[in-house]
Design a protein around this motif. Structure first.
Motif, PDB file in Angstrom:
ATOM      1  N   SER A  23      14.189   8.485  -4.594  1.00  0.00           N
ATOM      2  CA  SER A  23      12.899   8.220  -3.942  1.00  0.00           C
ATOM      3  C   SER A  23      12.735   6.736  -3.634  1.00  0.00           C
ATOM      4  CB  SER A  23      11.756   8.662  -4.850  1.00  0.00           C
ATOM      5  OG  SER A  23      11.698   7.826  -5.996  1.00  0.00           O
ATOM      6  N   LEU A  24      13.713   5.953  -3.999  1.00  0.00           N
ATOM      7  CA  LEU A  24      13.640   4.492  -3.881  1.00  0.00           C
ATOM      8  C   LEU A  24      14.710   4.000  -2.915  1.00  0.00           C
ATOM      9  CD1 LEU A  24      13.289   3.997  -7.704  1.00  0.00           C
ATOM     10  CD2 LEU A  24      11.458   3.718  -6.024  1.00  0.00           C
ATOM     11  N   PRO A  25      14.596   2.792  -2.364  1.00  0.00           N
ATOM     12  CA  PRO A  25      13.550   1.814  -2.658  1.00  0.00           C
ATOM     13  C   PRO A  25      12.208   2.201  -2.050  1.00  0.00           C
ATOM     14  CG  PRO A  25      14.887   1.030  -0.850  1.00  0.00           C
ATOM     15  CD  PRO A  25      15.529   2.290  -1.355  1.00  0.00           C
ATOM     16  N   SER A  26      11.179   1.629  -2.640  1.00  0.00           N
ATOM     17  CA  SER A  26       9.841   1.724  -2.079  1.00  0.00           C
ATOM     18  C   SER A  26       9.568   0.410  -1.339  1.00  0.00           C
ATOM     19  CB  SER A  26       8.870   1.914  -3.237  1.00  0.00           C
ATOM     20  OG  SER A  26       7.537   1.904  -2.780  1.00  0.00           O
ATOM     21  N   CYS A  27       8.350   0.197  -0.928  1.00  0.00           N
ATOM     22  CA  CYS A  27       7.982  -1.119  -0.397  1.00  0.00           C
ATOM     23  C   CYS A  27       6.578  -1.453  -0.896  1.00  0.00           C
ATOM     24  CB  CYS A  27       8.073  -1.167   1.120  1.00  0.00           C
ATOM     25  SG  CYS A  27       6.840  -0.172   1.936  1.00  0.00           S
ATOM     26  N   ILE A  28       6.239  -2.724  -0.862  1.00  0.00           N
ATOM     27  CA  ILE A  28       4.943  -3.154  -1.405  1.00  0.00           C
ATOM     28  C   ILE A  28       3.791  -2.480  -0.660  1.00  0.00           C
ATOM     29  CG2 ILE A  28       3.395  -5.158  -1.657  1.00  0.00           C
ATOM     30  CD1 ILE A  28       5.562  -5.027  -3.826  1.00  0.00           C
ATOM     31  N   ALA A  29       3.921  -2.327   0.661  1.00  0.00           N
ATOM     32  CA  ALA A  29       2.828  -1.704   1.425  1.00  0.00           C
ATOM     33  C   ALA A  29       2.529  -0.303   0.904  1.00  0.00           C
ATOM     34  CB  ALA A  29       3.198  -1.649   2.907  1.00  0.00           C
ATOM     35  N   LEU A  30       3.575   0.483   0.657  1.00  0.00           N
ATOM     36  CA  LEU A  30       3.391   1.856   0.165  1.00  0.00           C
ATOM     37  C   LEU A  30       2.801   1.847  -1.243  1.00  0.00           C
ATOM     38  CD1 LEU A  30       3.823   4.882   0.613  1.00  0.00           C
ATOM     39  CD2 LEU A  30       6.176   4.600  -0.234  1.00  0.00           C
ATOM     40  N   GLU A  31       3.239   0.918  -2.070  1.00  0.00           N
ATOM     41  CA  GLU A  31       2.688   0.843  -3.431  1.00  0.00           C
ATOM     42  C   GLU A  31       1.204   0.473  -3.404  1.00  0.00           C
ATOM     43  OE1 GLU A  31       4.250   2.093  -5.892  1.00  0.00           O
ATOM     44  OE2 GLU A  31       6.050   2.356  -4.678  1.00  0.00           O
ATOM     45  N   LEU A  32       0.836  -0.436  -2.496  1.00  0.00           N
ATOM     46  CA  LEU A  32      -0.579  -0.822  -2.413  1.00  0.00           C
ATOM     47  C   LEU A  32      -1.462   0.378  -2.046  1.00  0.00           C
ATOM     48  CD1 LEU A  32      -0.314  -4.278  -0.603  1.00  0.00           C
ATOM     49  CD2 LEU A  32      -1.009  -3.881  -2.976  1.00  0.00           C
ATOM     50  N   GLU A  33      -0.901   1.295  -1.259  1.00  0.00           N
ATOM     51  CA  GLU A  33      -1.674   2.464  -0.830  1.00  0.00           C
ATOM     52  C   GLU A  33      -1.700   3.582  -1.869  1.00  0.00           C
ATOM     53  OE1 GLU A  33       0.199   3.716   2.826  1.00  0.00           O
ATOM     54  OE2 GLU A  33      -1.406   2.797   3.996  1.00  0.00           O
ATOM     55  N   THR A  34      -0.685   3.636  -2.729  1.00  0.00           N
ATOM     56  CA  THR A  34      -0.508   4.842  -3.556  1.00  0.00           C
ATOM     57  C   THR A  34      -0.388   4.588  -5.056  1.00  0.00           C
ATOM     58  OG1 THR A  34       1.893   4.739  -3.235  1.00  0.00           O
ATOM     59  CG2 THR A  34       0.653   6.100  -1.691  1.00  0.00           C
ATOM     60  N   ASN A  35      -0.170   3.361  -5.458  1.00  0.00           N
ATOM     61  CA  ASN A  35       0.096   3.084  -6.872  1.00  0.00           C
ATOM     62  C   ASN A  35      -1.207   2.750  -7.593  1.00  0.00           C
ATOM     63  OD1 ASN A  35       0.895   1.874  -9.355  1.00  0.00           O
ATOM     64  ND2 ASN A  35       2.907   1.426  -8.468  1.00  0.00           N
ATOM     65  N   PRO A  36      -1.667   3.611  -8.509  1.00  0.00           N
ATOM     66  CA  PRO A  36      -2.984   3.370  -9.118  1.00  0.00           C
ATOM     67  C   PRO A  36      -3.057   2.042  -9.863  1.00  0.00           C
ATOM     68  CG  PRO A  36      -1.782   5.084 -10.313  1.00  0.00           C
ATOM     69  CD  PRO A  36      -0.998   4.806  -9.065  1.00  0.00           C
ATOM     70  N   PHE A  37      -1.898   1.579 -10.363  1.00  0.00           N
ATOM     71  CA  PHE A  37      -1.911   0.341 -11.149  1.00  0.00           C
ATOM     72  C   PHE A  37      -2.070  -0.898 -10.268  1.00  0.00           C
ATOM     73  CE2 PHE A  37       0.352   3.594 -13.559  1.00  0.00           C
ATOM     74  CZ  PHE A  37      -0.452   3.619 -14.697  1.00  0.00           C
ATOM     75  N   LEU A  38      -1.903  -0.719  -8.952  1.00  0.00           N
ATOM     76  CA  LEU A  38      -2.190  -1.811  -8.009  1.00  0.00           C
ATOM     77  C   LEU A  38      -3.533  -1.584  -7.325  1.00  0.00           C
ATOM     78  CD1 LEU A  38       1.264  -2.357  -6.222  1.00  0.00           C
ATOM     79  CD2 LEU A  38       0.414  -3.320  -8.365  1.00  0.00           C
ATOM     80  N   ARG A  39      -4.268  -0.559  -7.747  1.00  0.00           N
ATOM     81  CA  ARG A  39      -5.487  -0.165  -7.046  1.00  0.00           C
ATOM     82  C   ARG A  39      -6.713  -0.196  -7.973  1.00  0.00           C
ATOM     83  NH1 ARG A  39      -5.079   2.183  -2.428  1.00  0.00           N
ATOM     84  NH2 ARG A  39      -6.685   3.760  -2.786  1.00  0.00           N
ATOM     85  N   CYS A  40      -6.648  -1.087  -8.969  1.00  0.00           N
ATOM     86  CA  CYS A  40      -7.758  -1.144  -9.927  1.00  0.00           C
ATOM     87  C   CYS A  40      -9.019  -1.731  -9.305  1.00  0.00           C
ATOM     88  CB  CYS A  40      -7.351  -1.958 -11.152  1.00  0.00           C
ATOM     89  SG  CYS A  40      -5.987  -1.198 -12.043  1.00  0.00           S
ATOM     90  N   ASN A  41      -8.894  -2.238  -8.084  1.00  0.00           N
ATOM     91  CA  ASN A  41     -10.085  -2.726  -7.363  1.00  0.00           C
ATOM     92  C   ASN A  41     -10.744  -1.613  -6.543  1.00  0.00           C
ATOM     93  OD1 ASN A  41      -8.033  -2.471  -5.549  1.00  0.00           O
ATOM     94  ND2 ASN A  41      -8.488  -4.355  -4.414  1.00  0.00           N
ATOM     95  N   SER A  42     -10.123  -0.412  -6.523  1.00  0.00           N
ATOM     96  CA  SER A  42     -10.698   0.655  -5.693  1.00  0.00           C
ATOM     97  C   SER A  42     -11.772   1.415  -6.479  1.00  0.00           C
ATOM     98  CB  SER A  42      -9.602   1.619  -5.207  1.00  0.00           C
ATOM     99  OG  SER A  42      -9.382   2.632  -6.161  1.00  0.00           O
ATOM    100  N   VAL A  43     -12.793   1.815  -5.781  1.00  0.00           N
ATOM    101  CA  VAL A  43     -13.908   2.528  -6.416  1.00  0.00           C
ATOM    102  C   VAL A  43     -13.404   3.831  -7.044  1.00  0.00           C
ATOM    103  CG1 VAL A  43     -16.114   3.674  -5.971  1.00  0.00           C
ATOM    104  CG2 VAL A  43     -15.593   1.483  -4.871  1.00  0.00           C
ATOM    105  N   ALA A  44     -12.492   4.500  -6.354  1.00  0.00           N
ATOM    106  CA  ALA A  44     -11.989   5.787  -6.855  1.00  0.00           C
ATOM    107  C   ALA A  44     -11.260   5.620  -8.186  1.00  0.00           C
ATOM    108  CB  ALA A  44     -11.058   6.417  -5.824  1.00  0.00           C
ATOM    109  N   ILE A  45     -10.409   4.602  -8.281  1.00  0.00           N
ATOM    110  CA  ILE A  45      -9.666   4.383  -9.534  1.00  0.00           C
ATOM    111  C   ILE A  45     -10.620   3.938 -10.634  1.00  0.00           C
ATOM    112  CG2 ILE A  45      -7.906   2.926 -10.651  1.00  0.00           C
ATOM    113  CD1 ILE A  45      -6.665   5.065  -8.924  1.00  0.00           C
ATOM    114  N   GLN A  46     -11.585   3.099 -10.284  1.00  0.00           N
ATOM    115  CA  GLN A  46     -12.563   2.660 -11.283  1.00  0.00           C
ATOM    116  C   GLN A  46     -13.351   3.859 -11.827  1.00  0.00           C
ATOM    117  OE1 GLN A  46     -14.668  -0.400  -9.132  1.00  0.00           O
ATOM    118  NE2 GLN A  46     -13.006  -1.881  -9.399  1.00  0.00           N
TER     119      GLN A  46
END
Ligand SMILES: [Zn+2]
Length: 271
Positions: free
Chosen positions: A224-247
């Motif tokens: 499934s790899l490599p990934s890219c930073i853009a995809l991680e920003l959209e899908t990785n909850p640990f990079l999305r702690c600023n999103s209302v949904a994850i909060q």
């Protein structure tokens, strides 16, 4: 874990090199960077798997990069040094290693002999305290990141040594890299991570799309790899702690991002 054909493992050309994942153990990838003659491996936990690939592709081993001191990342180094005694091993300065190595710390530069490729070292404490990643230079506009067990596809490493604040800061450093940066993680955890991420964000369309794409790759025996930073920003909850949904999914009243990160990391441990 095996792949159907070695030519399916080839990930195209970057900086005149090819990058191949060598599967090891249950779900590790040992990334092999080569130019058709010389090769460098990242985190060789299994010397036999590396030697077989070197032989199959008629490559000479030229160097080793280590991201952190866990056995599944270093257990093959001693045997590789016996077979290739003159190669250079780079490993984190803040950790101790039984084998001869060049210690690297944040902002150090690692130039690979024989390759038109230069890495800068990023110190990323969290999974371990001395954990480093190797980020390639930007000559062709697309950087390569070998990040060990810090960032995974749709996930992140466990906090064995560092604090949540340290891991959060390390992940934020990766999140701020150019979106096109290719991400070479050390484990095939993506699908399970996507399932956990979906439990937090069931309405994230990018996550749903990633699940379908990942299933397709894995069903075809592909990484499934490599990934890219853009995809991680959209899908990785640990990079999305600023999103209302994850909060909201964290179940905390706090919107403090480190607290949210810490909570969802705990939820993932039990998932
Ligand atoms: Zn590890």
């Amino acid at each position: 874990m095996t792949f159907k054909r070695i030519d399916q493992m080839i990930d195209g050309m970057h900086h005149n090199v090819q990058i191949i994942p060598i599967p090891a153990f249950k779900d590790n990838y040992i990334w092999l960077i080569h130019n058709g003659q010389q090769a460098v491996v990242v985190d060789p936990g299994d010397a036999t798997a590396v030697m077989q690939t070197l032989k199959q592709l008629k490559l000479n081993l030229n160097g080793i990069l280590i991201t952190h001191h866990h056995q599944d990342h270093i257990a093959g180094v001693a045997d590789l040094l016996l077979a290739y005694p003159n190669i250079k091993v780079h490993a984190p300065k803040l950790e101790s290693y039984a084998f001869a190595h060049t210690p690297v710390s944040d902002a150090d530069t690692v130039k690979l002999d024989f390759f038109d490729l230069c890495f800068s070292v990023m110190l990323l404490p969290g999974h371990t305290l001395g954990h480093v990643a190797y980020l390639s230079d930007n000559k062709d506009g697309e950087q390569l990141l070998f990040c060990g067990d810090t960032l995974f596809g749709a996930g992140c490493g466990r906090l064995f040594e560092g604090s949540p604040a340290q891991m959060y800061d390390s992940l934020q450093r990766l999140a701020s890299l150019p979106p096109s940066t290719k991400v070479y993680c050390s484990h095939e955890y993506t699908l399970h991570n996507i399932e956990f991420a979906t439990s937090l964000e069931p309405n994230n369309v990018a996550l749903q799309e990633r699940k379908l794409a990942t299933l397709k790759l894995r069903d075809a025996g592909m990484p499934s790899l490599p990934s890219c930073i853009a995809l991680e920003l959209e899908t990785n909850p640990f990079l999305r702690c600023n999103s209302v949904a994850i909060q909201a999914a964290s179940g905390l009243n706090s919107r403090a991002q480190v607290a949210v990160f810490s909570r969802i990391r705990e939820l993932r441990n039990a998932y």
